[in-house]
Scaffold this motif. Sequence first.
Motif, PDB file in Angstrom:
ATOM      1  N   ILE A 229       2.622  -6.869  -7.248  1.00 18.64           N
ATOM      2  CA  ILE A 229       3.625  -5.814  -7.400  1.00 18.64           C
ATOM      3  C   ILE A 229       3.482  -5.139  -8.758  1.00 18.64           C
ATOM      4  O   ILE A 229       3.573  -3.908  -8.878  1.00 18.64           O
ATOM      5  CB  ILE A 229       5.037  -6.382  -7.202  1.00 18.64           C
ATOM      6  CG1 ILE A 229       5.216  -6.810  -5.744  1.00 18.64           C
ATOM      7  CG2 ILE A 229       6.098  -5.358  -7.587  1.00 18.64           C
ATOM      8  CD1 ILE A 229       6.523  -7.530  -5.460  1.00 18.64           C
ATOM      9  N   ALA A 230       3.240  -5.944  -9.793  1.00 21.46           N
ATOM     10  CA  ALA A 230       3.049  -5.369 -11.128  1.00 21.46           C
ATOM     11  C   ALA A 230       1.826  -4.460 -11.154  1.00 21.46           C
ATOM     12  O   ALA A 230       1.851  -3.368 -11.746  1.00 21.46           O
ATOM     13  CB  ALA A 230       2.903  -6.484 -12.166  1.00 21.46           C
TER      14      ALA A 230
ATOM     15  N   PHE B 115       2.013  -0.547 -12.257  1.00 24.15           N
ATOM     16  CA  PHE B 115       1.391  -0.122 -13.509  1.00 24.15           C
ATOM     17  C   PHE B 115       0.055   0.586 -13.313  1.00 24.15           C
ATOM     18  O   PHE B 115      -0.586   0.963 -14.285  1.00 24.15           O
ATOM     19  CB  PHE B 115       1.222  -1.316 -14.456  1.00 24.15           C
ATOM     20  CG  PHE B 115       2.518  -1.799 -15.032  1.00 24.15           C
ATOM     21  CD1 PHE B 115       3.209  -1.028 -15.947  1.00 24.15           C
ATOM     22  CD2 PHE B 115       3.072  -3.003 -14.620  1.00 24.15           C
ATOM     23  CE1 PHE B 115       4.423  -1.451 -16.468  1.00 24.15           C
ATOM     24  CE2 PHE B 115       4.279  -3.438 -15.126  1.00 24.15           C
ATOM     25  CZ  PHE B 115       4.959  -2.672 -16.052  1.00 24.15           C
ATOM     26  N   TYR B 116      -0.350   0.800 -12.050  1.00 20.00           N
ATOM     27  CA  TYR B 116      -1.550   1.596 -11.798  1.00 20.00           C
ATOM     28  C   TYR B 116      -1.377   2.988 -12.409  1.00 20.00           C
ATOM     29  O   TYR B 116      -2.253   3.480 -13.135  1.00 20.00           O
ATOM     30  CB  TYR B 116      -1.818   1.684 -10.290  1.00 20.00           C
ATOM     31  CG  TYR B 116      -2.952   2.598  -9.928  1.00 20.00           C
ATOM     32  CD1 TYR B 116      -4.226   2.401 -10.436  1.00 20.00           C
ATOM     33  CD2 TYR B 116      -2.747   3.677  -9.067  1.00 20.00           C
ATOM     34  CE1 TYR B 116      -5.281   3.251 -10.110  1.00 20.00           C
ATOM     35  CE2 TYR B 116      -3.785   4.525  -8.734  1.00 20.00           C
ATOM     36  CZ  TYR B 116      -5.044   4.312  -9.257  1.00 20.00           C
ATOM     37  OH  TYR B 116      -6.070   5.159  -8.926  1.00 20.00           O
TER      38      TYR B 116
ATOM     39  N   PHE C 210       8.342  -2.207  -2.352  1.00 20.04           N
ATOM     40  CA  PHE C 210       8.006  -3.408  -3.121  1.00 20.04           C
ATOM     41  C   PHE C 210       8.979  -4.540  -2.801  1.00 20.04           C
ATOM     42  O   PHE C 210       8.576  -5.706  -2.708  1.00 20.04           O
ATOM     43  CB  PHE C 210       8.038  -3.096  -4.618  1.00 20.04           C
ATOM     44  CG  PHE C 210       6.958  -2.159  -5.076  1.00 20.04           C
ATOM     45  CD1 PHE C 210       5.749  -2.077  -4.421  1.00 20.04           C
ATOM     46  CD2 PHE C 210       7.158  -1.339  -6.185  1.00 20.04           C
ATOM     47  CE1 PHE C 210       4.749  -1.210  -4.839  1.00 20.04           C
ATOM     48  CE2 PHE C 210       6.175  -0.480  -6.616  1.00 20.04           C
ATOM     49  CZ  PHE C 210       4.965  -0.407  -5.944  1.00 20.04           C
ATOM     50  N   LEU C 211      10.249  -4.208  -2.631  1.00 18.61           N
ATOM     51  CA  LEU C 211      11.246  -5.219  -2.294  1.00 18.61           C
ATOM     52  C   LEU C 211      10.963  -5.820  -0.919  1.00 18.61           C
ATOM     53  O   LEU C 211      11.071  -7.044  -0.724  1.00 18.61           O
ATOM     54  CB  LEU C 211      12.647  -4.598  -2.325  1.00 18.61           C
ATOM     55  CG  LEU C 211      13.820  -5.548  -2.010  1.00 18.61           C
ATOM     56  CD1 LEU C 211      13.862  -6.690  -3.023  1.00 18.61           C
ATOM     57  CD2 LEU C 211      15.135  -4.782  -2.003  1.00 18.61           C
TER      58      LEU C 211
ATOM     59  N   GLN D 162       0.822  -1.211   0.000  1.00 21.08           N
ATOM     60  CA  GLN D 162       0.000   0.000   0.000  1.00 21.08           C
ATOM     61  C   GLN D 162       0.853   1.257   0.000  1.00 21.08           C
ATOM     62  O   GLN D 162       0.633   2.186  -0.790  1.00 21.08           O
ATOM     63  CB  GLN D 162      -0.923   0.004   1.215  1.00 21.08           C
ATOM     64  CG  GLN D 162      -1.823   1.228   1.319  1.00 21.08           C
ATOM     65  CD  GLN D 162      -2.850   1.287   0.216  1.00 21.08           C
ATOM     66  OE1 GLN D 162      -3.727   0.438   0.129  1.00 21.08           O
ATOM     67  NE2 GLN D 162      -2.774   2.287  -0.649  1.00 21.08           N
ATOM     68  N   VAL D 163       1.857   1.284   0.859  1.00 16.06           N
ATOM     69  CA  VAL D 163       2.751   2.446   0.891  1.00 16.06           C
ATOM     70  C   VAL D 163       3.542   2.534  -0.410  1.00 16.06           C
ATOM     71  O   VAL D 163       3.732   3.622  -0.979  1.00 16.06           O
ATOM     72  CB  VAL D 163       3.697   2.376   2.104  1.00 16.06           C
ATOM     73  CG1 VAL D 163       4.719   3.515   2.056  1.00 16.06           C
ATOM     74  CG2 VAL D 163       2.902   2.444   3.406  1.00 16.06           C
ATOM     75  N   GLY D 164       3.971   1.372  -0.917  1.00 14.49           N
ATOM     76  CA  GLY D 164       4.712   1.351  -2.171  1.00 14.49           C
ATOM     77  C   GLY D 164       3.910   1.904  -3.330  1.00 14.49           C
ATOM     78  O   GLY D 164       4.420   2.692  -4.136  1.00 14.49           O
ATOM     79  N   VAL D 165       2.639   1.505  -3.428  1.00 12.37           N
ATOM     80  CA  VAL D 165       1.819   2.001  -4.536  1.00 12.37           C
ATOM     81  C   VAL D 165       1.552   3.496  -4.370  1.00 12.37           C
ATOM     82  O   VAL D 165       1.474   4.234  -5.356  1.00 12.37           O
ATOM     83  CB  VAL D 165       0.503   1.206  -4.665  1.00 12.37           C
ATOM     84  CG1 VAL D 165      -0.502   1.574  -3.588  1.00 12.37           C
ATOM     85  CG2 VAL D 165      -0.128   1.418  -6.033  1.00 12.37           C
TER      86      VAL D 165
END
Length: 289
Positions: free
Chosen positions: A124-125, A129-130, A97-98, A52-55
């Motif tokens: 993750i993809a 790609f959002y 993501f890592l 969530q934080v990554g996106v």
Amino acid sequence: MATPSQWIAGARPRTLPAAVVPVAVGTGVALGYGGAVWWRALLALFVALALQVGVNYANDYSDGVRGTDDDRVGPMRLVGSGAASPRQVLAAALGCFLAAAAAGLALVVVTRAWWLLAVGAAAIAAAWFYTGGSRPYGYRALGEVSVFVFFGLVAVAGTTFVQLERLPWLAVAASVPAGLLSCAMLVVNNLRDIVTDGPAGKRTLAVVLGDARTRTLYVFCLVLPLLVALALVPWQPFAALGVLAAPLALAPVKAVRAGATGPALIATLQQTGRFQLVFGALFTLGLAL
């Protein structure tokens, strides 16, 4: 250089219920079947929060470099505001993501469900790609679909599976309210930004549907979870506990139906997150009993 408080704001903490609630619901299902494993639940929660934080950082980066965030009401935009460089925000997104991938891999190893690697890679993809890449699907009205799938079905069913090492039907059914409430957060966010997203070329579902239909969709995303909780009563009577959260939905529904716009919808976003958390807690308790 962005300050720590700006990085926290850029992580958009008000969206974090979308990560917490599905994991809680999935754990509630596992508890109900007598197979909860707390350290696995905590790892699943870490994965969801990191994604969530990554996106959120990835969206900040991608929208920032495109100029979509140059004129927008809402939470802190690190790139758009100039508080952090695109490279710094990209590094933060990739780091999240890592971290999610590492925790997810640990769950794959202990369950020996190697097919979960594909699910994790897809998550993750989807996060990247959002708004990332040359053809971001978030700009093509598919954001809510992805949120429902990954912060509903995948998060709830996945959390249950890594604890029980099987997937009961109740986990799939319980993922519907969780997914819809996560969608509600995105719908109200995009409703707030509808006037800037359209001119910037960001065709969110709100832009495609228009103001009035987006408001109807928001109400649907808040009401249907209550109905699903009631529908599960014949199989899990205490699932109806989720309905006790209904009063918390009144204020945001009233504001959206009354035509709240711009900054007024920031409060609605907070109220939506509060309803999501309380419904999630009560629904989880009902599933666990």
